[in-house]
Design an enzyme around this catalytic site. Structure first.
Site, PDB file in Angstrom:
ATOM      1  N   ARG A 100       0.353 -10.325  13.066  1.00 23.00           N
ATOM      2  CA  ARG A 100      -0.182  -9.116  12.435  1.00 23.00           C
ATOM      3  C   ARG A 100      -1.239  -9.483  11.396  1.00 23.00           C
ATOM      4  O   ARG A 100      -2.259  -8.803  11.257  1.00 23.00           O
ATOM      5  CB  ARG A 100       0.944  -8.309  11.785  1.00 23.00           C
ATOM      6  CG  ARG A 100       1.900  -7.679  12.788  1.00 23.00           C
ATOM      7  CD  ARG A 100       3.154  -7.145  12.133  1.00 23.00           C
ATOM      8  NE  ARG A 100       2.893  -5.960  11.321  1.00 23.00           N
ATOM      9  CZ  ARG A 100       3.769  -5.465  10.456  1.00 23.00           C
ATOM     10  NH1 ARG A 100       4.937  -6.055  10.265  1.00 23.00           N
ATOM     11  NH2 ARG A 100       3.467  -4.378   9.767  1.00 23.00           N
ATOM     12  N   ARG A 126      12.977  -9.401   4.790  1.00 25.33           N
ATOM     13  CA  ARG A 126      13.559  -8.048   4.801  1.00 25.33           C
ATOM     14  C   ARG A 126      14.700  -7.943   5.809  1.00 25.33           C
ATOM     15  O   ARG A 126      14.614  -8.476   6.912  1.00 25.33           O
ATOM     16  CB  ARG A 126      12.484  -7.006   5.165  1.00 25.33           C
ATOM     17  CG  ARG A 126      11.629  -6.618   4.007  1.00 25.33           C
ATOM     18  CD  ARG A 126      10.966  -5.262   4.170  1.00 25.33           C
ATOM     19  NE  ARG A 126      10.145  -5.107   5.354  1.00 25.33           N
ATOM     20  CZ  ARG A 126       9.015  -4.386   5.382  1.00 25.33           C
ATOM     21  NH1 ARG A 126       8.604  -3.767   4.293  1.00 25.33           N
ATOM     22  NH2 ARG A 126       8.324  -4.274   6.487  1.00 25.33           N
ATOM     23  N   LYS A 179       0.829  -1.220   0.000  1.00 23.86           N
ATOM     24  CA  LYS A 179       0.000   0.000   0.000  1.00 23.86           C
ATOM     25  C   LYS A 179       0.858   1.263   0.000  1.00 23.86           C
ATOM     26  O   LYS A 179       0.572   2.211  -0.717  1.00 23.86           O
ATOM     27  CB  LYS A 179      -0.936   0.017   1.216  1.00 23.86           C
ATOM     28  CG  LYS A 179      -1.905  -1.139   1.292  1.00 23.86           C
ATOM     29  CD  LYS A 179      -2.941  -0.934   2.375  1.00 23.86           C
ATOM     30  CE  LYS A 179      -2.365  -0.737   3.760  1.00 23.86           C
ATOM     31  NZ  LYS A 179      -1.566  -1.880   4.248  1.00 23.86           N
ATOM     32  N   ARG A 215      14.127  -6.469  11.596  1.00 27.36           N
ATOM     33  CA  ARG A 215      13.304  -5.765  12.573  1.00 27.36           C
ATOM     34  C   ARG A 215      12.352  -6.746  13.257  1.00 27.36           C
ATOM     35  O   ARG A 215      11.921  -7.725  12.654  1.00 27.36           O
ATOM     36  CB  ARG A 215      12.507  -4.651  11.887  1.00 27.36           C
ATOM     37  CG  ARG A 215      13.374  -3.499  11.416  1.00 27.36           C
ATOM     38  CD  ARG A 215      12.569  -2.363  10.865  1.00 27.36           C
ATOM     39  NE  ARG A 215      11.787  -2.738   9.698  1.00 27.36           N
ATOM     40  CZ  ARG A 215      11.535  -1.912   8.679  1.00 27.36           C
ATOM     41  NH1 ARG A 215      11.995  -0.675   8.693  1.00 27.36           N
ATOM     42  NH2 ARG A 215      10.813  -2.304   7.656  1.00 27.36           N
TER      43      ARG A 215
END
Length: 216
Positions: free
Chosen positions: A167, A123, A13, A156
């Site tokens: 999440r 990531r 997004k 992270r």
């Protein structure tokens, strides 16, 4: 163009919002941005929100809706706006309707959970610069270290697989029902158009899908 973006964390997004806002000349407004702006401006709602956030609790819907109304009354929203991260729940969506805040399009990014997990858990970040890599899609030249400095890359906490799955569970439980909510609203006069696009594939391809959908 008055838009709401819906999609799981990592659905792309943020990347696509930059293209949309540039194309239509409208501001991208996130929940965090709105709260920070209200707190900085010292508005009565901002002061209420600041006390609640300092106490470590969630800002109630009624205050969030007030902050949204304040922000959308600003001159830069005259041509429209892009809401990112709000509404998150059906109660918030109903609050937008009751407040008379019109929406043209609700744009949902459809990305399978497995793709989201791969995107986020792969990531790696260079903390000092913010440079981001991906173990599969954009690996560093030397495994585990930043290309420019040679310093270690980190994962992270939000990107760890267990956290990503949690999440996604929250998204499916709280936010995904908004898709059904807006789908049922489409038959009503003046209701926003719900558009679902696939968020899988190269950034440019997803961008083309979005603009084709928004012109429809």
């Amino acid at each position: 163009m008055r838009l709401i973006l819906l999609g799981a964390p990592g659905a792309g997004k943020g990347t696509q919002a930059a293209f949309i806002t540039e194309r239509f000349g409208i501001p991208q407004i996130s929940t965090g941005d709105m709260l920070r702006a209200a707190v900085k401006a010292g508005t009565p709602l901002g002061q209420q929100a600041q006390k609640i956030m300092e106490a470590g609790t969630l800002v109630p819907d009624e205050i969030m809706l007030g902050v949204v109304r304040e922000r959308l009354s600003a001159p830069d929203c005259a041509k429209g706006f892009l809401l990112d991260g709000f509404p998150r729940t059906i109660a918030q969506a109903e609050g937008l309707e009751k407040a008379g805040i019109g929406i043209d399009v609700v744009l949902e990014f459809d990305v399978p959970d497995a793709d989201i997990i791969e995107r986020l858990s792969g990531r790696r970040v260079h903390p000092a610069s913010g440079r981001t890599y991906h173990l599969t899609f954009n690996p560093p030249k030397t495994a585990g270290v930043d290309d420019l400095t040679g310093e270690p890359l980190v994962q992270r906490a939000d990107d760890q697989e267990d956290t990503v799955r949690k999440r996604l569970d929250v998204y499916h439980a709280q936010t995904l029902p908004l898709v059904k909510f807006y789908a049922e609203r489409m038959a009503q006069p003046g209701a926003p158009r719900l558009v679902t696009i696939s968020g899988v594939g190269p950034v440019a391809e997803v961008q083309q899908r979005i603009f084709a959908a928004l012109q429809g």
